[in-house]
Scaffold this motif. Structure first.
Motif, PDB file in Angstrom:
ATOM      1  N   THR A 146       0.824  -1.200   0.000  1.00  0.00           N
ATOM      2  CA  THR A 146       0.000   0.000   0.000  1.00  0.00           C
ATOM      3  C   THR A 146       0.863   1.256   0.000  1.00  0.00           C
ATOM      4  OG1 THR A 146      -1.651  -1.219   1.249  1.00  0.00           O
ATOM      5  CG2 THR A 146      -1.875   1.172   1.220  1.00  0.00           C
ATOM      6  N   ILE A 147       1.843   1.275   0.894  1.00  0.00           N
ATOM      7  CA  ILE A 147       2.716   2.453   0.979  1.00  0.00           C
ATOM      8  C   ILE A 147       3.496   2.611  -0.324  1.00  0.00           C
ATOM      9  CG2 ILE A 147       4.703   3.467   2.172  1.00  0.00           C
ATOM     10  CD1 ILE A 147       3.728   2.005   4.711  1.00  0.00           C
ATOM     11  N   ALA A 148       4.029   1.510  -0.830  1.00  0.00           N
ATOM     12  CA  ALA A 148       4.841   1.585  -2.044  1.00  0.00           C
ATOM     13  C   ALA A 148       4.006   2.030  -3.240  1.00  0.00           C
ATOM     14  CB  ALA A 148       5.499   0.243  -2.319  1.00  0.00           C
ATOM     15  N   ALA A 149       2.737   1.607  -3.282  1.00  0.00           N
ATOM     16  CA  ALA A 149       1.879   2.015  -4.401  1.00  0.00           C
ATOM     17  C   ALA A 149       1.735   3.532  -4.415  1.00  0.00           C
ATOM     18  CB  ALA A 149       0.510   1.343  -4.297  1.00  0.00           C
ATOM     19  N   PHE A 150       1.517   4.117  -3.239  1.00  0.00           N
ATOM     20  CA  PHE A 150       1.413   5.579  -3.150  1.00  0.00           C
ATOM     21  C   PHE A 150       2.750   6.237  -3.480  1.00  0.00           C
ATOM     22  CE2 PHE A 150      -2.723   5.459  -1.196  1.00  0.00           C
ATOM     23  CZ  PHE A 150      -3.234   6.711  -1.512  1.00  0.00           C
ATOM     24  N   ALA A 151       3.800   5.774  -2.804  1.00  0.00           N
ATOM     25  CA  ALA A 151       5.104   6.422  -2.947  1.00  0.00           C
ATOM     26  C   ALA A 151       5.572   6.386  -4.402  1.00  0.00           C
ATOM     27  CB  ALA A 151       6.126   5.748  -2.043  1.00  0.00           C
ATOM     28  N   LEU A 152       5.448   5.228  -5.027  1.00  0.00           N
ATOM     29  CA  LEU A 152       5.986   5.110  -6.380  1.00  0.00           C
ATOM     30  C   LEU A 152       5.110   5.795  -7.426  1.00  0.00           C
ATOM     31  CD1 LEU A 152       7.527   1.524  -6.296  1.00  0.00           C
ATOM     32  CD2 LEU A 152       8.657   3.728  -6.061  1.00  0.00           C
ATOM     33  N   GLY A 154      10.861  11.123 -21.044  1.00  0.00           N
ATOM     34  CA  GLY A 154      10.167  10.331 -20.030  1.00  0.00           C
ATOM     35  C   GLY A 154      10.787   8.971 -19.762  1.00  0.00           C
ATOM     36  N   GLU A 155      11.513   8.429 -20.750  1.00  0.00           N
ATOM     37  CA  GLU A 155      12.084   7.089 -20.556  1.00  0.00           C
ATOM     38  C   GLU A 155      13.098   7.064 -19.417  1.00  0.00           C
ATOM     39  OE1 GLU A 155      12.312   8.911 -23.249  1.00  0.00           O
ATOM     40  OE2 GLU A 155      14.414   9.223 -23.754  1.00  0.00           O
ATOM     41  N   TRP A 156      13.635   8.227 -19.042  1.00  0.00           N
ATOM     42  CA  TRP A 156      14.582   8.279 -17.920  1.00  0.00           C
ATOM     43  C   TRP A 156      13.939   7.949 -16.589  1.00  0.00           C
ATOM     44  CZ3 TRP A 156      19.813   8.714 -17.671  1.00  0.00           C
ATOM     45  CH2 TRP A 156      20.451   8.852 -18.917  1.00  0.00           C
ATOM     46  N   ARG A 157      12.637   8.066 -16.589  1.00  0.00           N
ATOM     47  CA  ARG A 157      11.874   7.695 -15.411  1.00  0.00           C
ATOM     48  C   ARG A 157      12.187   6.239 -15.028  1.00  0.00           C
ATOM     49  NH1 ARG A 157       6.334   6.361 -14.785  1.00  0.00           N
ATOM     50  NH2 ARG A 157       6.368   5.805 -16.962  1.00  0.00           N
ATOM     51  N   MET A 158      12.189   5.378 -16.021  1.00  0.00           N
ATOM     52  CA  MET A 158      12.438   3.962 -15.753  1.00  0.00           C
ATOM     53  C   MET A 158      13.867   3.736 -15.249  1.00  0.00           C
ATOM     54  SD  MET A 158       9.737   2.356 -15.776  1.00  0.00           S
ATOM     55  CE  MET A 158      10.160   0.630 -15.552  1.00  0.00           C
ATOM     56  N   VAL A 159      14.789   4.597 -15.700  1.00  0.00           N
ATOM     57  CA  VAL A 159      16.175   4.463 -15.236  1.00  0.00           C
ATOM     58  C   VAL A 159      16.236   4.742 -13.734  1.00  0.00           C
ATOM     59  CG1 VAL A 159      18.523   5.367 -15.444  1.00  0.00           C
ATOM     60  CG2 VAL A 159      17.092   5.076 -17.493  1.00  0.00           C
ATOM     61  N   VAL A 160      15.600   5.846 -13.344  1.00  0.00           N
ATOM     62  CA  VAL A 160      15.601   6.208 -11.922  1.00  0.00           C
ATOM     63  C   VAL A 160      14.893   5.115 -11.105  1.00  0.00           C
ATOM     64  CG1 VAL A 160      14.856   7.913 -10.218  1.00  0.00           C
ATOM     65  CG2 VAL A 160      15.633   8.654 -12.480  1.00  0.00           C
ATOM     66  N   TYR A 161      13.780   4.665 -11.648  1.00  0.00           N
ATOM     67  CA  TYR A 161      13.002   3.595 -11.028  1.00  0.00           C
ATOM     68  C   TYR A 161      13.859   2.359 -10.774  1.00  0.00           C
ATOM     69  CZ  TYR A 161       7.919   3.446 -10.486  1.00  0.00           C
ATOM     70  OH  TYR A 161       6.650   3.510  -9.998  1.00  0.00           O
ATOM     71  N   SER A 162      14.584   1.963 -11.814  1.00  0.00           N
ATOM     72  CA  SER A 162      15.401   0.757 -11.714  1.00  0.00           C
ATOM     73  C   SER A 162      16.513   0.934 -10.691  1.00  0.00           C
ATOM     74  CB  SER A 162      16.022   0.411 -13.066  1.00  0.00           C
ATOM     75  OG  SER A 162      15.027   0.461 -14.049  1.00  0.00           O
ATOM     76  N   ILE A 174      11.909  15.609 -14.860  1.00  0.00           N
ATOM     77  CA  ILE A 174      12.737  15.359 -16.040  1.00  0.00           C
ATOM     78  C   ILE A 174      12.414  16.373 -17.137  1.00  0.00           C
ATOM     79  CG2 ILE A 174      13.138  13.724 -17.944  1.00  0.00           C
ATOM     80  CD1 ILE A 174      12.864  11.483 -15.795  1.00  0.00           C
ATOM     81  N   ARG A 175      11.135  16.649 -17.275  1.00  0.00           N
ATOM     82  CA  ARG A 175      10.745  17.616 -18.303  1.00  0.00           C
ATOM     83  C   ARG A 175      11.337  18.997 -17.970  1.00  0.00           C
ATOM     84  NH1 ARG A 175       4.992  18.689 -18.337  1.00  0.00           N
ATOM     85  NH2 ARG A 175       4.679  16.466 -18.672  1.00  0.00           N
ATOM     86  N   ALA A 176      11.264  19.364 -16.674  1.00  0.00           N
ATOM     87  CA  ALA A 176      11.791  20.667 -16.254  1.00  0.00           C
ATOM     88  C   ALA A 176      13.294  20.747 -16.534  1.00  0.00           C
ATOM     89  CB  ALA A 176      11.526  20.887 -14.769  1.00  0.00           C
ATOM     90  N   ILE A 177      14.012  19.661 -16.226  1.00  0.00           N
ATOM     91  CA  ILE A 177      15.461  19.652 -16.468  1.00  0.00           C
ATOM     92  C   ILE A 177      15.736  19.765 -17.966  1.00  0.00           C
ATOM     93  CG2 ILE A 177      17.559  18.227 -16.349  1.00  0.00           C
ATOM     94  CD1 ILE A 177      16.480  17.079 -13.721  1.00  0.00           C
ATOM     95  N   ALA A 178      14.967  19.027 -18.736  1.00  0.00           N
ATOM     96  CA  ALA A 178      15.168  19.067 -20.187  1.00  0.00           C
ATOM     97  C   ALA A 178      14.922  20.470 -20.732  1.00  0.00           C
ATOM     98  CB  ALA A 178      14.246  18.061 -20.870  1.00  0.00           C
ATOM     99  N   ASP A 179      13.850  21.105 -20.240  1.00  0.00           N
ATOM    100  CA  ASP A 179      13.523  22.457 -20.694  1.00  0.00           C
ATOM    101  C   ASP A 179      14.602  23.455 -20.295  1.00  0.00           C
ATOM    102  OD1 ASP A 179      11.282  21.492 -21.791  1.00  0.00           O
ATOM    103  OD2 ASP A 179       9.884  22.267 -20.267  1.00  0.00           O
ATOM    104  N   GLU A 236       5.207  10.359 -11.053  1.00  0.00           N
ATOM    105  CA  GLU A 236       4.691  11.645 -11.555  1.00  0.00           C
ATOM    106  C   GLU A 236       5.724  12.738 -11.368  1.00  0.00           C
ATOM    107  OE1 GLU A 236       2.019  10.878 -13.596  1.00  0.00           O
ATOM    108  OE2 GLU A 236       1.960  13.056 -13.425  1.00  0.00           O
ATOM    109  N   GLY A 237       6.337  12.748 -10.172  1.00  0.00           N
ATOM    110  CA  GLY A 237       7.346  13.758  -9.858  1.00  0.00           C
ATOM    111  C   GLY A 237       8.500  13.700 -10.844  1.00  0.00           C
ATOM    112  N   LEU A 238       8.921  12.495 -11.143  1.00  0.00           N
ATOM    113  CA  LEU A 238      10.031  12.321 -12.074  1.00  0.00           C
ATOM    114  C   LEU A 238       9.658  12.833 -13.461  1.00  0.00           C
ATOM    115  CD1 LEU A 238      11.378   8.787 -11.142  1.00  0.00           C
ATOM    116  CD2 LEU A 238      12.575  10.958 -10.893  1.00  0.00           C
TER     117      LEU A 238
END
Ligand SMILES: Nc1ncnc2c1ncn2[C@@H]1O[C@H](COP(=O)(O)OP(=O)(O)OP(=O)(O)O)[C@@H](O)[C@H]1O
Ligand SMILES: [Mg+2]
Lengths: 256, 330
Positions: free
Chosen positions: B263-269, B293-301, B280-285, B274-276
């Motif tokens: 439950t906690i992980a579902a919320f946190a992740l 957006g694919e960098w999201r999965m990198v951070v996730y992993s 990521i978009r803000a950094i790119a801009d 979304e935050g990522l």
């Protein structure tokens, strides 16, 4: 008296290896029956064949006069045969109490909906399961471990936990695979007392494999000696102990 | 022996629900945040139900989103194509609930079918079969014109809202928690711990492995249906392998076997994800770097690797929060 467990001409091959050769047993109700033999002689395989883990290449197993030769293991357990394992098979990340409760599973009448809704009948049943499970732990001198995760228990206690778990299925026949292995002399002494007590209080028949001569000679009423999958002697302990083939094949090698 | 600690859990959920409603209606929280909360709650259903299969029963399913897809498409078809309801249709809510439940049942049936390989296969092999199943489901949706084919099923009425999703998540948690604390759940735990020993204390392991898949798939189907009626569409790509992996990461991050952890992980992740995306978009801009957006999965992993390295058992291990734990009687 008809035999509780009757095995007729049981043979089992692992590939080309004949692990069990033409075994026949008639185990009368109420006895403590011992099976001994050197390492690799086919003892554990015999238990695996009785409990349905393997199906024998030839022969039949009858329990209470019913053919159970090809029945599924859980059905065999539900019909009244329980066992322990030579190399312990504990539910190790669960508590000692839960280990026992699991074995009370098939006696439970509560269906899925009753359980999920925790209806009164379910709650009463849970209470009964807990009470009976605690009694079994107590019998095996494990009360102080009820809430302990099983992986923290020392070896000797795990052996007793497995016996308690087997008893929780309300067996008529209890198969013990080297119950004294890894126990110190004091624990072995205590175990012998427990086995005779269990036989009396639960009116179970005990079929045990053991290397400890002290245990076998001390509590078994009838003994079968095997070597290389063949029966080499059987009878009452006093007679078996004097049998020259036994002395040579078994006691000779190990007792020297 | 144990009694459901329902009041405490219920009070917690009511307080949570009221707080969110107040924040939202006083405009201290915008619709976007509420949307992420809704998504998080749907992921709670997905993670907790996958936990029943992977964490409690010790199987390894990699196709959980496939079940969600079945729920999404079946419920979406009922509400959108068959009954053509919308939130102002009289009795629409009743049909919506029916559609969601039928979607769950359809997923459960598929779970029953996919449960069979689990009888013969273990570990990696089972994972590959369930992965294949998820992809087959996705391909099937992709090729049925009636439900939109590769365009997806569009125009699904927006029936899911904070209230319906909260209720569904609460029911999922309570049902699975109660199940685990019963003879049936103990049979499932025994399979995870030692399958042979389970069978040899009288557990019909075949039955319980399939049952875990059926129940897990049912709730995944419910989650899928809620998703479809939240996003107002069902699209084949929503239910692919990568999405199943996201749910898998949630249960491993939260602790395999722990409902609280899932439950906690579902919320946190969900929030992290979304935050990522925004970050990521803000950094790119700001920097003009070609990152997407694919960098999201990198951070996730990376995150998962860190969890596995430093907290092997996940956030909660197999423990449960007091709130979710059942109280012992006597
Ligand atoms: N699953 C198996 N596959 C192949 N061979 C096996 C298998 N199980 C046992 N065996 C072989 O069958 C023979 C009998 O083994 P079993 O385990 O029954 O011996 P045992 O009498 O219990 O010995 P121990 O005293 O060491 O426990 C041995 O040669 C063993 O290597
Ligand atoms: Mg052996």
């Amino acid at each position: 008296m008809p035999a509780l467990l009757s095995i007729k001409g049981m043979t089992h091959f692992f590939g080309g290896l004949k692990a069990v050769s033409n075994f026949s047993y008639d185990i009368p109700e109420g006895v403590i029956y011992g099976l001994i033999g050197p390492n690799g002689s086919g003892k554990t395989t015999t238990f695996n064949l009785i409990t349905g883990i393997y199906s024998p290449t030839e022969g039949k197993v009858f329990f209470k006069d019913k053919d159970i030769t090809r029945a599924k293991p859980y059905k065999i357990v539900q019909s009244g045969i329980a066992r322990t394992f030579q190399n312990l098979r504990i539910f190790s990340s669960l508590t000692a109490l839960d280990n026992i409760k699991i074995a009370k599973h098939f006696g439970s009448k509560s269906g899925l909906a009753t359980s999920v809704l925790r209806l009164p009948s379910f709650m009463n049943e849970e209470k009964a399961i807990k009470k009976q499970s605690l009694e079994l732990l107590d019998l095996m001198h494990l009360s102080h471990r009820a809430k302990e995760s099983a992986k923290n228990l020392p070896y000797g206690e795990l052996r007793r936990l497995e016996i308690a778990r087997a008893l929780a299925t309300n067996p008529k026949l209890l198969l013990l695979d080297e119950p004294a292995a890894g126990m110190n002399p004091k624990e072995v002494e205590e175990l012998m007392g427990l086995i005779t007590r269990i036989r009396k209080e639960f009116s179970v028949t005990v079929f045990l494999i053991e290397h400890h001569m002290q245990v076998v000679m001390g509590i078994c009423e009838y003994i079968k000696v095997i070597d290389f999958g063949e029966t080499i002697a059987e009878g009452i302990p006093e007679a078996v102990a004097k049998d020259p083939r036994v002395l040579e094949a078994y006691l000779g090698k190990r007792g020297a | 022996m144990k009694k459901l600690n329902l009041p405490k859990l219920l009070i917690f959920v009511i307080v949570f629900y009221a707080a969110i409603q107040i924040l939202y209606s006083t405009e201290m929280m915008n619709g976007y945040i509420l949307h992420i909360i809704n998504q998080s709650l749907i992921y709670v259903i997905l993670a907790v139900s996958l936990n029943l299969i992977n964490g409690i029963t010790g199987q390894f399913s990699l196709g959980h989103m496939g079940f969600a897809g079945v729920g999404a498409y079946v419920s979406g078809t009922i509400s959108t194509l068959v009954f053509k309801i919308n939130p102002s249709t009289p009795g629409g809510m009743g049909i919506f609930i029916l559609a969601i439940v039928v979607g769950g049942l359809a997923a459960a049936f598929v779970g029953f079918l996919i449960g069979f390989p689990s009888l013969r296969l273990k570990g990696d092999y089972l994972a590959i079969v369930t992965l294949g199943f998820g992809e087959i489901i996705r391909t099937i949706f992709n090729n049925i014109d009636y439900v939109g084919g590769p365009r997806g099923l569009l125009g699904i009425p927006k029936f899911s809202n904070f209230t319906t999703i909260t209720v569904a998540a609460l029911i999922t948690i309570v049902v699975i928690r109660n199940l685990v604390e019963s003879s049936h759940g103990r049979a499932m735990l025994a399979i995870r711990e030692n399958e042979l020993a389970a069978e040899l204390v009288g557990v019909n392991t075949t039955h319980y492995k399939v049952l875990a898949f059926v129940i897990g798939a049912f709730f995944a189907g419910i989650a899928g249906g809620l998703f479809a009626h939240l996003l107002q569409m069902a699209h084949p790509t929503q239910f692919g392998f990568i999405k199943s992996v996201e749910v898998l990461i949630m249960i491993y991050a939260g602790g395999v076997g722990s409902i609280t952890g899932s439950t906690i992980a579902a919320f946190a992740l969900t929030f992290l994800s979304e935050g990522l995306r925004i970050g990521i978009r803000a950094i790119a801009d700001a920097t003009g770097l070609p990152i997407g957006g694919e960098w999201r999965m990198v951070v996730y992993s990376l995150l998962l690797i860190f969890i596995m390295l430093f907290k092997t058992e996940g956030l909660m291990g197999t423990k449960e929060a007091k709130l979710i734990r059942l109280k012992e009687v006597e």
